[in-house]
Every structure is written in structure tokens, then in C-alpha cells.
Design a protein around this motif. Structure first.
Motif, short mmCIF file in Angstrom:
data_model
loop_
_atom_site.label_atom_id
_atom_site.label_comp_id
_atom_site.label_asym_id
_atom_site.label_seq_id
_atom_site.Cartn_x
_atom_site.Cartn_y
_atom_site.Cartn_z
N LYS A 99 -22.43 -11.37 -9.16
CA LYS A 99 -20.97 -11.35 -9.35
C LYS A 99 -20.31 -10.24 -8.54
CE LYS A 99 -21.11 -12.63 -14.30
NZ LYS A 99 -20.70 -12.17 -15.65
N SER A 149 -23.57 -16.33 -5.34
CA SER A 149 -22.67 -16.32 -6.50
C SER A 149 -22.48 -17.69 -7.14
CB SER A 149 -21.31 -15.76 -6.08
OG SER A 149 -20.76 -16.55 -5.04
N GLY A 150 -23.21 -18.69 -6.64
CA GLY A 150 -23.12 -20.02 -7.25
C GLY A 150 -21.69 -20.54 -7.22
N THR A 151 -21.26 -21.11 -8.34
CA THR A 151 -19.92 -21.70 -8.39
C THR A 151 -18.87 -20.70 -8.88
OG1 THR A 151 -20.35 -22.45 -10.65
CG2 THR A 151 -20.82 -24.01 -8.87
N ARG A 152 -19.29 -19.47 -9.13
CA ARG A 152 -18.34 -18.46 -9.62
C ARG A 152 -17.25 -18.22 -8.57
NH1 ARG A 152 -18.01 -14.22 -13.23
NH2 ARG A 152 -16.94 -12.37 -12.47
N VAL A 153 -16.02 -18.16 -9.01
CA VAL A 153 -14.90 -17.98 -8.08
C VAL A 153 -14.60 -16.50 -7.85
CG1 VAL A 153 -12.43 -18.42 -7.70
CG2 VAL A 153 -13.89 -20.21 -8.69
N LYS A 185 -14.54 -21.00 1.12
CA LYS A 185 -15.68 -20.84 0.20
C LYS A 185 -15.29 -20.98 -1.27
CE LYS A 185 -18.48 -19.57 3.61
NZ LYS A 185 -19.59 -20.43 4.06
N ASN A 186 -14.00 -21.17 -1.53
CA ASN A 186 -13.49 -21.24 -2.91
C ASN A 186 -13.87 -20.00 -3.72
OD1 ASN A 186 -12.10 -22.32 -5.10
ND2 ASN A 186 -13.93 -23.31 -5.92
N LYS A 187 -13.55 -18.84 -3.14
CA LYS A 187 -13.83 -17.56 -3.80
C LYS A 187 -12.57 -16.71 -3.80
CE LYS A 187 -18.30 -18.42 -4.06
NZ LYS A 187 -18.93 -18.75 -5.34
N GLU B 21 -18.02 -15.69 -17.15
CA GLU B 21 -16.87 -15.44 -16.26
C GLU B 21 -16.44 -13.98 -16.25
OE1 GLU B 21 -15.30 -17.32 -13.99
OE2 GLU B 21 -16.93 -18.71 -14.39
#
Lengths: 460, 48
Positions: A99, A149-153, A185-187, B21
Motif C-alpha cells: 500500500k 498494489s493489486g486493485t488498490r487505488v 494505472k487507475n491509482k 482500504e
């Protein structure tokens, strides 16, 4: 497990495993203390005798209170059991993503602070020389973070050192690079900056206000306290240079999204005076940490300091309540607990995420579990090109949670600290699943004060 | 006699928690003695 204590006129009962907090009167406080190991008849007899006359407590009153306590127990809000232990098994196989990175953009510093855990920014190791991170290494670190970071934004990156402003152009280039890949990258990157302030100028302020989610500013408080340990290489204190810069920066950020962060030592066990000094300088977001160092260092906190430090934390809590009521409140990082919207049980068990969700990157691109392990060869995780190659070490950190520490078993604060800092434990006990006892003592006192403040706010 | 504050039910968070999250703890101010003051980033919990 419960924890009962009295502070600032409040009788507080914390139910450890449900997270419930009860503010009770003297009668309920005493009954709760007897409830689990005293027959009901004896509770009634003892309490009516104890409060006979001065509070007019009848047998009926005591029985009603016992019934209320039993009701809380039945609803899982008092004397609740630890049912989470089995979930630790899930932590072994959980698939964590990275993260956050602590980017060591500068292993060098323009100050020579005596107590610096990072050996004046160099970090002790075979890398004795000072170093700056290149843009190429920083860019690869950001790419590693995105890929890990996988799918984490939301991704967090802290520019750290040493003194990161000594490599400011690279910091700006890295922010620009990161912003450029966010959409594709959708981050979303959240940047923070930790600085001693010496090189802050209008360019830094403008850029920080545009791009930095948080800024951590190092100030130890009163001028004589700060200058005693935070000197330049000529031996001159830095207070007069940095305070006006910090004031300008904090003001320009609307007094939010920053922390003025100090370190207190054996030299200023009256550290609340330093916090009040920061507040009097106009700063509202404050943090003050106990120095962590070798017990042989002249500024090391001692066992004899503990009662004084406990008293200081209480003074701070009471003063904060007073100032808030007067409309001149300030924030103290360790008292910022949100009982209603705080962390879930998974987070409380797993802790800070070092070595799994959070890693530090050296100027050479080597990965460590966090900034406090940097350049300890035993704790090298890998590098930003090959990723985490020391998977055994990563798994060790994955399991380094509150249940991995036998010494935490009977501690009421275990779900507030998650077993504490792995680096402090390692330096104190030689093992990341050990504990740093002195830190535990201070942490428990801080939590008692923080919960008391919550009780006071609910008492409005 | 007994006033119970409004707190998150940790037992309930076994089912409504764990989304991951939240931020790591170290992106904040302390840097030396790291979870109690980490806000939950789960939208449902935040809006509760």
C-alpha cells in the motif's frame, strides 16, 4: 477482559474485546470490579455497607446495578471473551498488497541531530557514504509499488531521509511521473514529506500545498530544548531558522494536513511545555514522541522518568479539554482516537503493515520492512527490480501480529497497539515478536488519556 | 450509573471489516511508535 481506571473525575471501564467503553459512577465501578469473582450476596452486603449513609445506596439499588452489568455482559459489551485468536490462521494465508512506500530520497542531512535513529541521515551500514536517490531508482520504486498494489487505488508514498529537501528536484520529478501514470494505472497517489525545515522556501511551500497530502515538520518545542539536540554541523541550533518557515507553511495550508512533530528525551521530561509552546507558536496539529535509543545514551529516558511522563500525559489531556472548550484547541496525534469509526479487528490484530503492506526503499533501490530496519542486512527484503525475494522474511512480518507476542496476552491495550512497533521490539529484545516494555508503559498511559478525552467529550 | 459510549463493535467488525482500504499506520506523524488512531476507510463504516 476489562480495564478499569479513574482519571480526571471519570470512572472508565474498557471492555477489551468488544471495544465498548463505559463511564460509570463509583458504585457501578466497585461492583464491576467485584462482579466476576464475588458472590452476588457478598457484593450487595459490601457495597451497601461501603456506601451506607453518604450516598444512600440501598440493596435494591445494588441489585439493579448488578442486573444492568449482567445485561451488558449478555450483550457482549462487558467481560467479553477473546474470540479472535483463531482468525490469526487467516493471516498466514492472506494475500497482502503493498500500500505504501517510504522513499529514502536522501541518505544525507544538513543537520547533525544527536539522537537521530538514522545516524544523521546516513543509516549505519556498509554504505557509509552519503547518497541521494536518482530519478531512475525513484521511478522504478513507484513502478514497483503500482505493480505490487493489486486493485488498490490509493497508494501512499512518503519522501523521507535523511533530509528529503536535499534532493528536492528528484522529489518533484517523481511526483510528476506518478501523476502522469495515475489515470492509466487507475491509482491515486497520496504523497507526504518529512522534513527538518532548513531548506523550506516558497517553491517548497507552493509545491507541497499542491501535491503533498501531509507534511511532517520536525520541531522539538522550546528553543533551548530544540537547539540542544537539533544542531547543524557547526554546532548551531536550528530553531530560529525553521520556526518562521514552519509557521508560513502551516498558515499557507490553512492549518491542516501537517504535523509539527517533536521528540522528547530525558532532557525534557516536562515535554507538555514543549507541546504548549508549539501551540503558542500557532501550530494546531501536533505530535510528540519519546526518544528511542540505547539506554546508555545521555538523553535516554529512564525508569525514574516514567511517573513524571505519566503525569505529563495527564496534564496534556486535561489542558486539551480546557483549550478546546475555550475555542483554542489543538490536535495531539496520539490522542486522536475515533471510537466509532476506528479500525476493524483485522487491522487491530495485524498492526502497522511493515514488511508486507509498507516498505522502505533505500537510495540504491533495496527494500526493507520499514525505515527503522534500513541497512540492517538481516532485514533486506529484496529490491525494486526483482521485488520481494526474501519471502521468508516477509512471511515473518505477516505473522508479526498481536497474537505472536506471548507477553501481550494479558495486556488490556493489545487491540489498540496491535503488539507495538516491530522495530522497537527488535532493538529492545532482539526479536520482532518481542516487546519494548518502556514503549508499552507510555502507550497504555496515552490510551487511558485518549479514552478519557472521549469520555469528556461525551459528557458535554 | 452506567453510560456506554458509542463505539465500533469489534465483534461485528469480523464481518464488516477486513476490506484493507485503510492506510498503513506509518503515513502519519509518529514514525517511531506505531493503529488506534487510524481511521477506517470502509465507506459503509465511515457513513455509519
Amino acid at each position: 477482559m476489562i480495564h478499569q481506571y479513574k482519571l480526571n473525575g471519570y470512572n472508565i471501564v474498557l471492555d477489551v474485546y468488544s471495544g465498548a467503553v463505559h463511564v460509570v459512577d463509583d458504585v457501578a465501578y466497585d461492583i464491576i470490579a467485584m462482579f466476576e469473582n464475588t458472590p452476588k450476596e457478598k457484593i450487595v452486603c459490601d457495597i451497601t455497607k461501603r456506601y451506607n449513609g453518604n450516598k444512600g445506596i440501598s440493596e435494591k439499588d445494588v441489585l439493579e446495578c448488578i442486573e444492568d452489568i449482567q445485561g451488558l455482559k449478555n450483550s457482549g459489551k462487558l467481560f467479553s471473551e477473546d474470540t479472535y485468536g483463531n482468525q490469526v490462521i487467516d493471516f498466514k494465508s492472506r494475500n497482502t498488497v503493498v500500500k505504501a512506500l517510504c522513499l529514502h530520497v536522501a541518505h544525507t542531512c544538513n543537520l547533525n541531530c544527536e539522537y537521530c535513529f538514522a545516524s544523521q541521515g546516513k543509516y549505519s551500514s556498509e554504505h557509509k557514504e552519503r547518497a541521494l536517490m536518482s530519478f531512475e531508482v525513484g521511478k522504478q520504486a513507484l513502478d514497483f509499488l503500482v505493480a505490487s498494489s493489486g486493485t488498490r487505488v490509493n497508494l501512499e508514498v512518503d519522501f523521507f531521509g535523511g533530509e528529503p529537501l536535499m534532493n528536492w528536484e528528484v522529489v518533484k520529478q517523481l511526483v510528476s511521473y506518478a501523476r502522469g501514470i495515475e489515470k492509466e494505472k487507475n491509482k491515486k497517489f497520496r504523497f507526504t514529506l518529512t522534513t527538518n525545515g532548513m531548506l523550506i522556501d516558497d517553491d517548497v511551500i507552493d509545491f507541497a500545498n499542491k501535491e503533498m497530502y501531509n507534511v511532517v515538520l520536525s520541531l522539538d518545542g522550546r528553543k533551548e530544548v530544540h537547539d540542544h539536540l537539533r544542531k547543524n554541523y557547526k554546532g548551531e541550533g536550528s530553531y530560529d531558522i525553521i520556526v518562521p518557515k514552519f509557521q508560513k507553511l502551516a498558515q499557507s495550508r490553512g492549518q491542516k494536513n501537517y504535523y509539527v512533530r517533536g521528540t522528547f528525551t530525558h532532557n525534557n521530561v516536562d515535554f507538555t511545555n514543549d507541546i504548549f509552546h508549539m501551540a503558542d507558536l500557532g501550530f494546531t496539529e501536533l505530535s510528540m514522541e519519546p526518544v528511542v535509543c540505547s539506554p546508555s545514551d545521555p538523553y535516554a529516558l529512564t525508569q525514574e522518568d516514567l511517573p513524571r511522563l505519566f503525569e505529563q500525559y495527564e496534564i496534556l489531556a486535561k489542558e486539551m479539554i480546557k483549550r478546546k472548550k475555550a475555542g483554542s484547541g489543538f490536535t495531539f496525534y496520539h490522542y486522536m482516537i475515533d471510537l466509532k469509526h476506528g479500525p476493524c479487528i483485522y487491522k487491530r490484530i495485524a498492526g502497522c503493515g511493515s514488511g508486507t503492506e509498507y516498505m522502505a526503499v533505500t537510495p540504491w533501490g533495496e527494500l526493507f520492512p520499514c525505515h527503522q530496519f534500513v541497512n540492517d542486512p538481516k532485514y533486506s527484503l529484496g529490491n525494486i527490480w526483482d521485488g520481494v525475494t526474501n519471502t521468508a522474511l516477509r512471511d515473518e512480518f505477516k505473522l508479526c501480529n498481536v497474537y505472536a507476542r506471548p507477553q501481550c496476552t494479558d495486556c488490556w491495550a493489545r487491540l489498540y497497539c496491535s503488539g507495538g512497533c516491530a522495530a522497537n521490539a527488535y532493538h529492545a529484545s532482539g526479536n520482532i515478536t518481542g516487546i519494548y516494555q518502556y514503549g508499552c508503559e507510555l502507550f497504555r498511559k496515552r490510551m487511558e488519556c485518549a479514552i478519557m478525552i472521549q469520555a469528556a467529550q461525551a459528557d458535554k | 450509573r452506567i453510560k456506554t459510549l458509542d463505539t465500533r463493535d469489534l465483534a461485528k467488525s469480523v464481518s464488516d471489516g477486513g476490506c484493507g482500504e485503510c492506510q498503513t499506520s506509518c503515513q502519519s506523524a509518529c514514525k517511531t511508535s506505531c493503529v488506534a488512531n487510524q481511521p477506517c476507510e470502509n465507506k459503509a463504516v465511515k457513513n455509519d
